[in-house]
Design a protein around this motif. Structure first.
Motif: not given
Length: 146
Positions: A56-57, A88-91, A125, A85-86, A52, A121
């Motif tokens: 996103n990364n 990694s979407k910077k939320r 990254r 998921d949340l 996941t 992450t």
């Protein structure tokens, strides 16, 4: 080709990029072993979280190891991948989402899950920043031309 040369330290392409700093490579690998050897989560949960996060990364090297599963039925795996998921979407995670997480995991598990998400992450990254691409042991383009 990655943006910097591979070092002599490490076994994988990722390790060879990190291997320019031997002490960091050793500590990074040690932490990776802690997560791998931990019995807190199943290998399936850890792998689904990794998959996941990879998408996103933006790490091509990590994405090449597989897509997130579409048919997860285990409630803990579902909760962990939703949070991954949340994050990694910077939320930020709101109270409702966090309370849902607490229904599946105790405090020790949440702490380890968040640490795992942050570690993966950072690894992904790092790979994305250095443009680490999937490796292939066979150079197919040279075989086609021969």
């Amino acid at each position: 080709m990655a943006r910097i040369s591979f070092s002599e330290q490490g076994l994988t392409p990722f390790e060879k990029l990190l291997g320019h700093n031997k002490m960091i490579l050793e500590k990074w690998f040690s932490l990776e072993e802690c997560f791998s050897n931990s019995k807190t989560f199943t290998p399936e949960l850890k792998e689904e979280v990794r998959r996941t996060l990879a998408f996103n990364n933006g790490c091509e090297y990590c994405k090449a190891k597989g897509n997130p599963s579409d048919d997860i039925t285990n409630s803990k795996v579902l909760a962990a991948t939703k949070i991954a998921d949340l994050v990694s979407k910077k939320r930020l995670i709101d109270n409702h989402e966090f309370n849902s997480l607490k229904k599946e995991f105790n405090d020790q598990e949440i702490s380890e899950l968040f640490a795992l998400i942050c570690f993966l992450t950072a690894s992904q990254r790092f790979g994305a920043l250095l443009d680490l691409q999937p490796s292939c042991s066979i150079n197919s383009s040279s075989q086609i031309n021969n």
